[in-house]
Write an enzyme that holds these catalytic residues in place. Structure first.
Site, PDB file in Angstrom:
ATOM      1  N   LYS A 254     -13.116 -31.409  88.059  1.00  0.00           N
ATOM      2  CA  LYS A 254     -14.025 -31.518  89.209  1.00  0.00           C
ATOM      3  C   LYS A 254     -15.139 -30.480  89.270  1.00  0.00           C
ATOM      4  O   LYS A 254     -15.848 -30.409  90.265  1.00  0.00           O
ATOM      5  CB  LYS A 254     -13.213 -31.447  90.494  1.00  0.00           C
ATOM      6  CG  LYS A 254     -12.504 -30.119  90.685  1.00  0.00           C
ATOM      7  CD  LYS A 254     -12.004 -29.940  92.104  1.00  0.00           C
ATOM      8  CE  LYS A 254     -11.300 -28.613  92.283  1.00  0.00           C
ATOM      9  NZ  LYS A 254     -10.846 -28.345  93.617  1.00  0.00           N
TER      10      LYS A 254
ATOM     11  N   SER B 150     -16.677 -39.176  95.038  1.00  0.00           N
ATOM     12  CA  SER B 150     -17.316 -37.993  95.617  1.00  0.00           C
ATOM     13  C   SER B 150     -18.700 -38.326  96.144  1.00  0.00           C
ATOM     14  O   SER B 150     -19.399 -39.199  95.605  1.00  0.00           O
ATOM     15  CB  SER B 150     -17.432 -36.937  94.513  1.00  0.00           C
ATOM     16  OG  SER B 150     -18.286 -35.899  94.912  1.00  0.00           O
TER      17      SER B 150
ATOM     18  N   TYR C 170     -20.384 -34.586  85.816  1.00  0.00           N
ATOM     19  CA  TYR C 170     -19.253 -34.852  86.714  1.00  0.00           C
ATOM     20  C   TYR C 170     -19.550 -36.059  87.609  1.00  0.00           C
ATOM     21  O   TYR C 170     -18.756 -36.990  87.708  1.00  0.00           O
ATOM     22  CB  TYR C 170     -18.966 -33.606  87.565  1.00  0.00           C
ATOM     23  CG  TYR C 170     -18.040 -33.856  88.727  1.00  0.00           C
ATOM     24  CD1 TYR C 170     -16.704 -34.175  88.523  1.00  0.00           C
ATOM     25  CD2 TYR C 170     -18.509 -33.777  90.049  1.00  0.00           C
ATOM     26  CE1 TYR C 170     -15.857 -34.411  89.597  1.00  0.00           C
ATOM     27  CE2 TYR C 170     -17.660 -34.012  91.127  1.00  0.00           C
ATOM     28  CZ  TYR C 170     -16.340 -34.327  90.896  1.00  0.00           C
ATOM     29  OH  TYR C 170     -15.499 -34.571  91.961  1.00  0.00           O
TER      30      TYR C 170
ATOM     31  N   LYS D 193     -17.774 -39.960  87.897  1.00  0.00           N
ATOM     32  CA  LYS D 193     -17.224 -40.562  89.130  1.00  0.00           C
ATOM     33  C   LYS D 193     -17.868 -41.929  89.382  1.00  0.00           C
ATOM     34  O   LYS D 193     -17.183 -42.895  89.720  1.00  0.00           O
ATOM     35  CB  LYS D 193     -17.472 -39.636  90.326  1.00  0.00           C
ATOM     36  CG  LYS D 193     -16.599 -38.404  90.330  1.00  0.00           C
ATOM     37  CD  LYS D 193     -15.162 -38.748  90.672  1.00  0.00           C
ATOM     38  CE  LYS D 193     -14.201 -37.609  90.429  1.00  0.00           C
ATOM     39  NZ  LYS D 193     -12.802 -37.959  90.521  1.00  0.00           N
TER      40      LYS D 193
HETATM   41  P1  NAD Z   1      -7.648 -30.271  91.814  1.00  0.00           P
HETATM   42  O1  NAD Z   1      -8.171 -29.793  90.512  1.00  0.00           O
HETATM   43  O2  NAD Z   1      -7.028 -29.291  92.715  1.00  0.00           O
HETATM   44  O3  NAD Z   1      -6.608 -31.465  91.581  1.00  0.00           O
HETATM   45  C1  NAD Z   1      -6.672 -32.331  90.486  1.00  0.00           C
HETATM   46  C2  NAD Z   1      -5.288 -32.387  89.875  1.00  0.00           C
HETATM   47  O4  NAD Z   1      -5.329 -33.274  88.759  1.00  0.00           O
HETATM   48  C3  NAD Z   1      -4.810 -31.042  89.353  1.00  0.00           C
HETATM   49  O5  NAD Z   1      -3.504 -30.807  89.812  1.00  0.00           O
HETATM   50  C4  NAD Z   1      -4.859 -31.182  87.851  1.00  0.00           C
HETATM   51  O6  NAD Z   1      -3.883 -30.391  87.199  1.00  0.00           O
HETATM   52  C5  NAD Z   1      -4.634 -32.671  87.673  1.00  0.00           C
HETATM   53  N1  NAD Z   1      -5.188 -33.242  86.448  1.00  0.00           N
HETATM   54  C6  NAD Z   1      -6.433 -33.100  85.959  1.00  0.00           C
HETATM   55  N2  NAD Z   1      -6.554 -33.804  84.821  1.00  0.00           N
HETATM   56  C7  NAD Z   1      -5.367 -34.412  84.605  1.00  0.00           C
HETATM   57  C8  NAD Z   1      -4.876 -35.279  83.622  1.00  0.00           C
HETATM   58  N3  NAD Z   1      -5.620 -35.653  82.580  1.00  0.00           N
HETATM   59  N4  NAD Z   1      -3.614 -35.733  83.719  1.00  0.00           N
HETATM   60  C9  NAD Z   1      -2.835 -35.370  84.746  1.00  0.00           C
HETATM   61  N5  NAD Z   1      -3.232 -34.530  85.715  1.00  0.00           N
HETATM   62  C10 NAD Z   1      -4.491 -34.059  85.645  1.00  0.00           C
HETATM   63  O7  NAD Z   1      -8.842 -31.019  92.536  1.00  0.00           O
HETATM   64  P2  NAD Z   1      -8.944 -31.574  94.011  1.00  0.00           P
HETATM   65  O8  NAD Z   1      -9.934 -30.766  94.737  1.00  0.00           O
HETATM   66  O9  NAD Z   1      -7.600 -31.770  94.571  1.00  0.00           O
HETATM   67  O10 NAD Z   1      -9.636 -32.970  93.711  1.00  0.00           O
HETATM   68  C11 NAD Z   1      -8.876 -34.161  93.543  1.00  0.00           C
HETATM   69  C12 NAD Z   1      -9.805 -35.285  93.159  1.00  0.00           C
HETATM   70  O11 NAD Z   1     -10.814 -35.420  94.159  1.00  0.00           O
HETATM   71  C13 NAD Z   1     -10.548 -35.059  91.843  1.00  0.00           C
HETATM   72  O12 NAD Z   1     -10.623 -36.287  91.165  1.00  0.00           O
HETATM   73  C14 NAD Z   1     -11.923 -34.602  92.282  1.00  0.00           C
HETATM   74  O13 NAD Z   1     -12.911 -34.934  91.342  1.00  0.00           O
HETATM   75  C15 NAD Z   1     -12.114 -35.382  93.565  1.00  0.00           C
HETATM   76  N6  NAD Z   1     -13.034 -34.724  94.497  1.00  0.00           N
HETATM   77  C16 NAD Z   1     -12.808 -33.427  94.871  1.00  0.00           C
HETATM   78  C17 NAD Z   1     -13.694 -32.793  95.725  1.00  0.00           C
HETATM   79  C18 NAD Z   1     -13.486 -31.362  96.119  1.00  0.00           C
HETATM   80  O14 NAD Z   1     -14.433 -30.724  96.585  1.00  0.00           O
HETATM   81  N7  NAD Z   1     -12.290 -30.789  96.013  1.00  0.00           N
HETATM   82  C19 NAD Z   1     -14.808 -33.483  96.216  1.00  0.00           C
HETATM   83  C20 NAD Z   1     -14.992 -34.817  95.827  1.00  0.00           C
HETATM   84  C21 NAD Z   1     -14.090 -35.425  94.970  1.00  0.00           C
HETATM   85  C1  UD1 Z   2     -20.511 -28.944  95.050  1.00  0.00           C
HETATM   86  C2  UD1 Z   2     -20.989 -29.820  93.933  1.00  0.00           C
HETATM   87  C3  UD1 Z   2     -20.563 -31.236  94.230  1.00  0.00           C
HETATM   88  C4  UD1 Z   2     -19.041 -31.299  94.430  1.00  0.00           C
HETATM   89  C5  UD1 Z   2     -18.672 -30.329  95.547  1.00  0.00           C
HETATM   90  C6  UD1 Z   2     -17.200 -30.262  95.799  1.00  0.00           C
HETATM   91  C7  UD1 Z   2     -23.029 -28.776  93.042  1.00  0.00           C
HETATM   92  C8  UD1 Z   2     -24.529 -28.853  92.967  1.00  0.00           C
HETATM   93  N1  UD1 Z   2     -22.427 -29.712  93.805  1.00  0.00           N
HETATM   94  O1  UD1 Z   2     -21.080 -29.429  96.254  1.00  0.00           O
HETATM   95  O2  UD1 Z   2     -20.922 -32.075  93.184  1.00  0.00           O
HETATM   96  O3  UD1 Z   2     -18.645 -32.608  94.790  1.00  0.00           O
HETATM   97  O4  UD1 Z   2     -19.121 -29.023  95.194  1.00  0.00           O
HETATM   98  O5  UD1 Z   2     -16.515 -29.704  94.711  1.00  0.00           O
HETATM   99  O6  UD1 Z   2     -22.413 -27.915  92.451  1.00  0.00           O
HETATM  100  N2  UD1 Z   2     -23.542 -21.997  98.498  1.00  0.00           N
HETATM  101  C9  UD1 Z   2     -24.040 -20.714  98.612  1.00  0.00           C
HETATM  102  N3  UD1 Z   2     -23.492 -19.748  97.825  1.00  0.00           N
HETATM  103  C10 UD1 Z   2     -22.450 -19.987  96.970  1.00  0.00           C
HETATM  104  C11 UD1 Z   2     -21.951 -21.308  96.861  1.00  0.00           C
HETATM  105  C12 UD1 Z   2     -22.520 -22.297  97.645  1.00  0.00           C
HETATM  106  O7  UD1 Z   2     -24.964 -20.459  99.369  1.00  0.00           O
HETATM  107  O8  UD1 Z   2     -22.002 -19.059  96.290  1.00  0.00           O
HETATM  108  C13 UD1 Z   2     -24.114 -23.051  99.352  1.00  0.00           C
HETATM  109  C14 UD1 Z   2     -24.723 -24.195  98.583  1.00  0.00           C
HETATM  110  O9  UD1 Z   2     -26.078 -23.936  98.303  1.00  0.00           O
HETATM  111  C15 UD1 Z   2     -24.515 -25.352  99.566  1.00  0.00           C
HETATM  112  C16 UD1 Z   2     -23.207 -24.976 100.303  1.00  0.00           C
HETATM  113  O10 UD1 Z   2     -23.050 -23.580 100.113  1.00  0.00           O
HETATM  114  O11 UD1 Z   2     -25.555 -25.370 100.512  1.00  0.00           O
HETATM  115  C17 UD1 Z   2     -21.990 -25.700  99.772  1.00  0.00           C
HETATM  116  O12 UD1 Z   2     -21.894 -25.467  98.366  1.00  0.00           O
HETATM  117  P1  UD1 Z   2     -20.588 -25.865  97.533  1.00  0.00           P
HETATM  118  O13 UD1 Z   2     -19.371 -25.403  98.231  1.00  0.00           O
HETATM  119  O14 UD1 Z   2     -20.800 -25.420  96.130  1.00  0.00           O
HETATM  120  O15 UD1 Z   2     -20.573 -27.450  97.627  1.00  0.00           O
HETATM  121  P2  UD1 Z   2     -21.738 -28.486  97.260  1.00  0.00           P
HETATM  122  O16 UD1 Z   2     -22.885 -27.855  96.617  1.00  0.00           O
HETATM  123  O17 UD1 Z   2     -21.996 -29.298  98.473  1.00  0.00           O
END
Ligand code: NAD
Ligand code: UD1
Length: 350
Positions: A97, A137, A161, A165
């Protein structure tokens, strides 16, 4: 619906969702390679439930496996068959991610996120399981800073990334089109998931370099990092700093249960749904609220804008609210309080 497979269930959102599923009486099978997590998160999920006298021992089956390897997924379905617990639906979190890592290691991202999902779909077909909730996402959208993003808005990811998705969403749509009477698929587009379970037992445990704002705020408050570097003070927003839609991870987890229930009760379909709060919070507001709620200091300084950032990314969540019977119930203060509680109880993570 009784037994659910949760891929990536040991991760941040997965572990919170496992808790919600178990609380609601479902049996779960978790497959995780632990590439970005450990089994401790699942042990903690069990602890939370034992504390409220929910018997989980026989309800959760954790299997170490990699979804890039089809036989690993098949093994889980076989175990479920042996236990006479047919997997009826899959919630698919497993994936990589990090936006920055996806630029450095694009092939790993395509292999993990896309090939892994293809393996999963093949196996689901083989075992006649055709209900799927996929973690997508908000990063798939071409951001439009002047208004809320809805599901019909243009998708145009700007990093590998985001492309993985959107590609998975399209593969799933094609799969649905090929067998319209069979598959039920929901792609949930998360906005910015943050916070932790209110018990403080489970939370976000980032391994490796931290790029996102929230885990950095808690690190700075802990004194593990000297300050937050705010990327840009000249955005066209209320105070010049970036605005995002931060959603409490427990609201998000509950959204998955709602999506599962919706899918299984409705006719076969493919649907994409935003999961966000519809409320935008600026970086400065976030820091100020965190400081106030937790009575801590979070020093910051201003930096240049980060490449690829947008002024404002906020969900139109009306579809989720109208069809899923779901509402986010926790606000930004709860996010700050619960995330800090988790950090204090787990200063070094799991
Ligand atoms: P995370 O990394 O904490 O969880 C993902 C889990 O998947 C982990 O436990 C990892 O070990 C496991 N994993 C990865 N590749 C694998 C594989 N090939 N086989 C088996 N297990 C595997 O991430 P999260 O924040 O919990 O995110 C979960 C999902 O949501 C992801 O698909 C991520 O892209 C999506 N997502 C997350 C966010 C965010 O900000 N956290 C935002 C939008 C979408
Ligand atoms: C980022 C990813 C997005 C992903 C999401 C959740 C990018 C460009 N986007 O979103 O694809 O789905 O994380 O994992 O990386 N900020 C600061 N200082 C920092 C970090 C962030 O000012 O050190 C600001 C950013 O400019 C933004 C906000 O905080 O305005 C949120 O940032 P962040 O937590 O990285 O999430 P996104 O950028 O929204």
């Amino acid at each position: 619906m009784k037994s659910i497979l949760v891929t990536g269930g040991a991760g941040f959102i997965g572990s919170h969702t496992c808790l919600v599923l178990l609380e609601n009486g479902l049996d779960i099978f978790v497959i995780d390679s632990f590439i970005n997590s450990s089994q401790i998160s699942i042990e903690k999920v069990c602890l939370v439930l034992k504390n409220v006298n929910v018997d989980v021992e026989s309800k959760i089956h954790l299997i170490k496996g990699d979804i890039k390897v089809k036989s690993d997924i098949e093994k889980v379905f076989q175990i479920s068959q042996k236990l006479n617990k047919k997997i009826e639906a899959v919630i698919h979190f497993a994936g990589l991610k990090s936006v920055s890592d996806s630029i450095l290691e694009p092939i790993s991202y395509w292999e993990n996120n896309v090939l892994g999902t293809i393996n999963l779909c093949r196996t689901m077909e083989k075992f006649d399981c055709k209900n799927l909730v996929f973690s997508s996402s908000a990063t798939v959208y071409k951001a439009k800073s002047n208004r809320l993003l809805n599901e019909n808005d243009l998708c145009e990811p700007i990093n590998p990334y985001g492309h993985t998705k959107l590609t998975v969403e399209r593969i799933l749509h094609h799969l649905f089109n090929s067998k319209k009477s069979e598959w039920r698929i929901a792609c949930l587009r998360y906005f910015n998931p943050v916070g932790a379970h209110e018990s403080g037992y489970i939370g976000e445990n980032p391994l490796g370099k931290i790029y996102n704002i929230y885990p950095q705020i808690t690190r700075v408050a802990m004194g593990k990092q000297s300050e937050i570097k705010i990327f840009g003070s000249d955005w066209q927003t209320k105070d010049g700093t970036g605005v995002r839609d931060y959603i409490h991870v427990m609201d998000l987890a509950e959204g998955h249960l709602s999506a599962l229930i919706y899918l299984t009760e409705e006719k076969p379909q493919f649907i994409t749904i935003n999961l966000g709060t519809g409320i935008g919070t600026s970086v400065l507001e976030f820091i100020r609220i965190f400081e106030k709620v937790n009575n801590v200091e979070v020093p910051f300084s201003f930096e240049n804008r980060r490449i690829g950032d947008n002024a404002s990314v906020v969900a139109d969540n009306s579809l989720a609210k109208s069809i899923l019977n779901w509402l986010p119930t926790r606000n930004i203060e709860d996010i700050c309080k619960d995330g800090w509680n988790w950090q204090l109880k787990n200063p070094n993570g799991y």
